[in-house]
Design an enzyme around this catalytic site. Structure first.
Site, PDB file in Angstrom:
ATOM      1  N   HIS A   7       2.151 -16.270 -26.337  1.00  0.00           N
ATOM      2  CA  HIS A   7       1.289 -17.430 -26.590  1.00  0.00           C
ATOM      3  C   HIS A   7       0.187 -17.119 -27.591  1.00  0.00           C
ATOM      4  O   HIS A   7      -0.331 -18.012 -28.258  1.00  0.00           O
ATOM      5  CB  HIS A   7       0.738 -17.983 -25.269  1.00  0.00           C
ATOM      6  CG  HIS A   7       1.782 -18.756 -24.521  1.00  0.00           C
ATOM      7  ND1 HIS A   7       2.417 -18.268 -23.413  1.00  0.00           N
ATOM      8  CD2 HIS A   7       2.350 -19.951 -24.793  1.00  0.00           C
ATOM      9  CE1 HIS A   7       3.305 -19.148 -23.007  1.00  0.00           C
ATOM     10  NE2 HIS A   7       3.292 -20.183 -23.821  1.00  0.00           N
ATOM     11  N   ARG A  57       0.725 -28.637 -25.045  1.00  0.00           N
ATOM     12  CA  ARG A  57       0.478 -27.564 -24.060  1.00  0.00           C
ATOM     13  C   ARG A  57      -0.922 -27.786 -23.479  1.00  0.00           C
ATOM     14  O   ARG A  57      -1.916 -27.389 -24.071  1.00  0.00           O
ATOM     15  CB  ARG A  57       0.532 -26.191 -24.727  1.00  0.00           C
ATOM     16  CG  ARG A  57       1.898 -25.746 -25.185  1.00  0.00           C
ATOM     17  CD  ARG A  57       1.848 -24.308 -25.678  1.00  0.00           C
ATOM     18  NE  ARG A  57       3.163 -23.736 -25.861  1.00  0.00           N
ATOM     19  CZ  ARG A  57       3.831 -23.727 -27.016  1.00  0.00           C
ATOM     20  NH1 ARG A  57       3.307 -24.260 -28.086  1.00  0.00           N
ATOM     21  NH2 ARG A  57       5.032 -23.158 -27.092  1.00  0.00           N
ATOM     22  N   ARG A  74       2.978 -32.080 -21.503  1.00  0.00           N
ATOM     23  CA  ARG A  74       3.553 -31.147 -20.529  1.00  0.00           C
ATOM     24  C   ARG A  74       2.516 -30.839 -19.470  1.00  0.00           C
ATOM     25  O   ARG A  74       1.367 -30.523 -19.788  1.00  0.00           O
ATOM     26  CB  ARG A  74       3.973 -29.847 -21.217  1.00  0.00           C
ATOM     27  CG  ARG A  74       4.499 -28.849 -20.201  1.00  0.00           C
ATOM     28  CD  ARG A  74       5.016 -27.604 -20.841  1.00  0.00           C
ATOM     29  NE  ARG A  74       3.951 -26.718 -21.257  1.00  0.00           N
ATOM     30  CZ  ARG A  74       4.156 -25.561 -21.890  1.00  0.00           C
ATOM     31  NH1 ARG A  74       5.397 -25.204 -22.178  1.00  0.00           N
ATOM     32  NH2 ARG A  74       3.158 -24.793 -22.241  1.00  0.00           N
ATOM     33  N   GLU A 121      14.195 -24.284 -19.456  1.00  0.00           N
ATOM     34  CA  GLU A 121      13.764 -22.987 -19.970  1.00  0.00           C
ATOM     35  C   GLU A 121      14.087 -21.859 -18.995  1.00  0.00           C
ATOM     36  O   GLU A 121      13.702 -20.716 -19.193  1.00  0.00           O
ATOM     37  CB  GLU A 121      12.278 -23.000 -20.335  1.00  0.00           C
ATOM     38  CG  GLU A 121      11.356 -23.552 -19.297  1.00  0.00           C
ATOM     39  CD  GLU A 121       9.892 -23.617 -19.775  1.00  0.00           C
ATOM     40  OE1 GLU A 121       9.558 -23.072 -20.835  1.00  0.00           O
ATOM     41  OE2 GLU A 121       9.088 -24.206 -19.039  1.00  0.00           O
ATOM     42  N   ASN A 147      11.717 -20.348 -25.896  1.00  0.00           N
ATOM     43  CA  ASN A 147      10.931 -19.111 -25.767  1.00  0.00           C
ATOM     44  C   ASN A 147      11.176 -18.468 -24.408  1.00  0.00           C
ATOM     45  O   ASN A 147      11.430 -17.269 -24.293  1.00  0.00           O
ATOM     46  CB  ASN A 147       9.428 -19.396 -25.904  1.00  0.00           C
ATOM     47  CG  ASN A 147       9.107 -20.116 -27.189  1.00  0.00           C
ATOM     48  OD1 ASN A 147       9.880 -20.040 -28.128  1.00  0.00           O
ATOM     49  ND2 ASN A 147       7.988 -20.812 -27.234  1.00  0.00           N
ATOM     50  N   ASP A 148      11.076 -19.304 -23.376  1.00  0.00           N
ATOM     51  CA  ASP A 148      11.306 -18.774 -22.040  1.00  0.00           C
ATOM     52  C   ASP A 148      12.787 -18.650 -21.732  1.00  0.00           C
ATOM     53  O   ASP A 148      13.201 -17.714 -21.045  1.00  0.00           O
ATOM     54  CB  ASP A 148      10.618 -19.662 -20.997  1.00  0.00           C
ATOM     55  CG  ASP A 148       9.135 -19.335 -20.904  1.00  0.00           C
ATOM     56  OD1 ASP A 148       8.803 -18.133 -20.869  1.00  0.00           O
ATOM     57  OD2 ASP A 148       8.310 -20.262 -20.892  1.00  0.00           O
ATOM     58  N   ARG A 197       8.934 -11.641 -23.219  1.00  0.00           N
ATOM     59  CA  ARG A 197       8.604 -12.185 -24.543  1.00  0.00           C
ATOM     60  C   ARG A 197       7.315 -11.616 -25.112  1.00  0.00           C
ATOM     61  O   ARG A 197       6.954 -11.872 -26.248  1.00  0.00           O
ATOM     62  CB  ARG A 197       8.564 -13.723 -24.494  1.00  0.00           C
ATOM     63  CG  ARG A 197       7.449 -14.282 -23.662  1.00  0.00           C
ATOM     64  CD  ARG A 197       7.636 -15.771 -23.412  1.00  0.00           C
ATOM     65  NE  ARG A 197       6.857 -16.595 -24.312  1.00  0.00           N
ATOM     66  CZ  ARG A 197       6.625 -17.894 -24.138  1.00  0.00           C
ATOM     67  NH1 ARG A 197       7.159 -18.526 -23.102  1.00  0.00           N
ATOM     68  NH2 ARG A 197       5.909 -18.578 -24.981  1.00  0.00           N
ATOM     69  N   CYS A 203      11.819 -27.521 -28.064  1.00  0.00           N
ATOM     70  CA  CYS A 203      10.400 -27.397 -28.418  1.00  0.00           C
ATOM     71  C   CYS A 203       9.956 -25.945 -28.461  1.00  0.00           C
ATOM     72  O   CYS A 203       8.798 -25.654 -28.694  1.00  0.00           O
ATOM     73  CB  CYS A 203       9.528 -28.210 -27.468  1.00  0.00           C
ATOM     74  SG  CYS A 203       9.595 -27.628 -25.774  1.00  0.00           S
TER      75      CYS A 203
HETATM   76  C1  PEP Z   1       9.150 -22.416 -24.328  1.00  0.00           C
HETATM   77  O1  PEP Z   1       9.191 -21.659 -23.358  1.00  0.00           O
HETATM   78  O2  PEP Z   1      10.005 -22.416 -25.232  1.00  0.00           O
HETATM   79  C2  PEP Z   1       8.035 -23.351 -24.490  1.00  0.00           C
HETATM   80  C3  PEP Z   1       8.031 -24.252 -25.446  1.00  0.00           C
HETATM   81  O3  PEP Z   1       6.983 -23.221 -23.650  1.00  0.00           O
HETATM   82  P1  PEP Z   1       5.870 -22.075 -23.801  1.00  0.00           P
HETATM   83  O4  PEP Z   1       6.076 -21.370 -25.102  1.00  0.00           O
HETATM   84  O5  PEP Z   1       4.535 -22.733 -23.742  1.00  0.00           O
HETATM   85  O6  PEP Z   1       6.131 -21.212 -22.615  1.00  0.00           O
HETATM   86 MG    MG Z   2       7.905 -22.047 -21.689  1.00  0.00          MG
END
Ligand code: PEP
Ligand code: MG
Length: 592
Positions: free
Chosen positions: A200, A307, A343, A442, A465-466, A476, A513
């Site tokens: 993040h 977010r 979200r 995710e 991402n997750d 990550r 996303c």
């Molecule tokens: C993701 O996990 O891809 C996502 C968009 O949420 P975040 O990056 O805030 O965990």
């Molecule tokens: Mg996520």
């Protein structure tokens, strides 16, 4: 990693996470290198100096008690008691008397006297062959650094918030909340030893458009305050003491970038339509309520991911329902009629409330995070859901739940929304009766049961991402295994395909996303797999639009068909790169 480059310069290579080039003086955070210089006092200054020392001791005591309180609440009394040894140092009469004697007899300033005496004690303790006493030496040095910082009026936090001149920040780590607070006027760029592309902190840097590199391993130890350096956020390189030749070459790179940005500016006002006429819904990811204008300026069609965590962190108390309502309504009103997907709170993992002492977890990304936290912290969830529902009166708001792992969570959250809708109806408060609710996909389990979840959701948004972190078991945040974090891994593409197919069958749209949607190399693959919408950080939206406008859907489908039949992630990646470079070569001129 350090390598020699041209004579006199030094190159450190890490992971590029936020584009851009900057140069300037380095400021290294986290090094307790505060050296106290000696100042001779006049007789009249002695009493004031002793009182400065006493004040610094009191201030340090308060700080340690505060840290002790937080640690005890989070980890237990035993861990908190570690700080008792630090407090004892501050109460050591022999130590204090010796410092005061030095100030009065030698007429020297408090910081110099304190450092001299404390260092003598620490060195003596460290030299004794006894584990217990050696540990006391470490305690001594820890407290010394705190007292000195207080005497000199410096702290890491204040260093970050009140930078006196533009500089490049180097730190072992920066939390997402540190990053959110960076003084944008004076932070030219930053680099950290740890972290990876989808942490993040990296996402925040991109959103703030601060050039950044992570995963440099030991830059915070190797670099010194005041060194002149160039940071290349395109390629993940820091060059210390760059030569004229290097600066010249980088000047050319910056000029190319300016030319590209001019081309991209034209794309902003044009529709995101492929060469064969398919419209791709392209929205933006935001972190703050003030970002509405940025979304419009980058040419996005609304917000695909708000977010909301950043409304909750970096403050001493929770935001009220009213405060949240104002924030959500502000974004919705600014972007009407475009949709705004809000979200619900995704706390945990690497984002925490500073005022809510939660127990430290072994695996925070697998722990009390996101929807799991909200379903147990009903008051917090209620405030947020009511605020979103009230903001939905604008007519363009959608709710999205993060980290859905199974049907139960989805049903429980939906039931709460219904309950709060009923409350608002009774209160006569306006909200959108047709407000859509979506699930983030995710977690691999959610992708595998996407057909079941699709019956309870009006849309899906794939959080790659997750999804990648959980499917490939690759943290990550961890730079050591960043090479294993492969978006083109066949398992990831299959999970995306399963999700898209389930969405299709149930006639609901599916977007991506996660950061994959902001990577021009991967966008054709996602579209070819059948993803309907993309949501990316505002600075990359023009690039994605530029690329979409040069793409034909049959090329994207062919790429996806190849990828689904291919065993190797590197082969898939290289095919994807080939296509992207072929249709939009100017997007890649800054890359090696
Ligand atoms: C993701 O996990 O891809 C996502 C968009 O949420 P975040 O990056 O805030 O965990
Ligand atoms: Mg996520």
């Amino acid at each position: 990693m350090t390598e020699p480059l041209q004579k006199g310069e030094r190159l450190l290579r890490g992971i590029p996470v936020s584009a851009g080039i900057c140069r300037g003086k380095i400021l290294v955070l986290g090094k307790t290198r505060t050296a106290a210089s000696r100042r001779q006092l006049a007789n009249t200054e002695i009493a004031d100096e002793v009182s400065r020392l006493e004040k610094a001791f009191v201030q340090t005591r308060h700080q340690i008690l505060e840290v002790q309180h937080k640690v005890s609440a989070a980890m237990g009394a035993q861990e908190g008691s570690i700080f008792d040894a630090h407090l004892l140092v501050l109460e050591d009469r022999v130590l204090i008397d010796e410092i005061v004697r030095l100030i009065s007899e030698q007429k020297v300033n408090a910081e110099f006297a304190f450092q001299t005496v404390a260092e003598k004690y620490a060195t003596t303790l460290a030299a004794i062959d006894d584990d217990y006493l050696r540990e006391r030496a470490a305690d001594m040095r820890d407290v010394t650094a705190r007292v000195l910082n207080n005497l000199l009026g410096v702290s890491e936090e204040s260093k970050l918030c009140h930078l006196k001149e533009p500089c490049i920040i180097i730190s072992h780590d920066l939390t997402p909340s540190d990053t959110a607070q960076l003084d944008k006027q004076n932070v030219l760029g930053f680099a950290t030893d740890v972290g990876s592309k989808t942490s993040h902190t990296a996402i925040m840097a991109r959103s703030l458009r601060i050039p950044a590199i992570v995963g440099l391993t030991s830059a915070s130890e190797e670099l010194e305050d005041g060194q002149y350096a160039l940071l290349d956020g395109y390629n993940g390189i820091i060059i210390v003491h760059p030569t004229d030749q290097t600066l010249f070459e980088y000047g050319q790179l910056v000029r190319k970038q300016v030319t590209l940005e001019e081309k991209l500016r034209d794309a902003i006002s044009q529709p995101a339509v492929t060469l064969d006429g398919q419209h791709v819904s392209l929205s933006a990811n935001i972190e703050q309520a003030e970002d509405g204008d940025t979304v419009l300026a980058c040419g996005a069609e609304g917000v695909g991911l708000f977010r909301t965590e950043y409304l909750f962190i970096n403050r001493d108390s929770l935001p009220t329902e009213e405060e949240q309502f104002q924030a959500y309504r502000r974004v919705a009103a600014a972007l009407k009629p475009h949709p705004v997907v809000i979200r619900t709170l995704d706390l945990g993992g690497d984002k925490f409330l500073s005022h809510l002492a939660t127990a430290t977890e072994m695996n925070p990304f697998l722990g009390w995070r996101a929807i799991r936290f909200c379903l147990q912290q009903r008051d917090i969830f209620r405030g947020q859901l009511r605020a979103i529902l009230r903001a939905s009166a604008e007519g363009n708001v959608k709710i999205m739940y993060p980290m859905i792992s199974g049907l139960d969570e989805m049903c429980q959250a939906n039931a709460l929304v219904e309950e709060y809708k009923a409350e608002l109806r009774r209160e006569g408060a306006a909200f959108d009766e047709k407000l859509e609710i979506g699930a983030m996909i995710e977690i691999p389990s959610a992708a595998m049961i996407a057909d079941i979840l699709a019956r309870k959701a009006q849309f899906f948004s794939i959080g790659t991402n997750d999804l990648i972190q959980y499917s490939l078991a690759v943290d990550r945040m961890n730079e050591k295994i960043a090479h294993l974090y492969e978006p083109t891994h066949p398992a990831i593409l299959r999970l995306i395909k399963i999700t898209v197919d389930a969405a299709r069958q149930n006639k609901i749209p599916v977007s991506v996303c996660g950061e994959m949607a902001g990577d021009p190399v991967l966008v054709p693959l996602l579209l070819g797999l059948g993803v309907d919408e993309l949501s990316a950080a505002p600075p990359v939206v023009p690039q994605i639009k530029f690329l979409v406008r040069r793409l034909k859907m049959n090329e994207a489908r062919e790429l996806a068909a190849f990828a689904l039949s291919c065993e190797s992630s590197t082969e898939i990646l290289s095919r994807a790169q080939q296509l992207a470079r072929q249709i939009a070569p100017s997007l890649f001129e800054n890359k090696p």
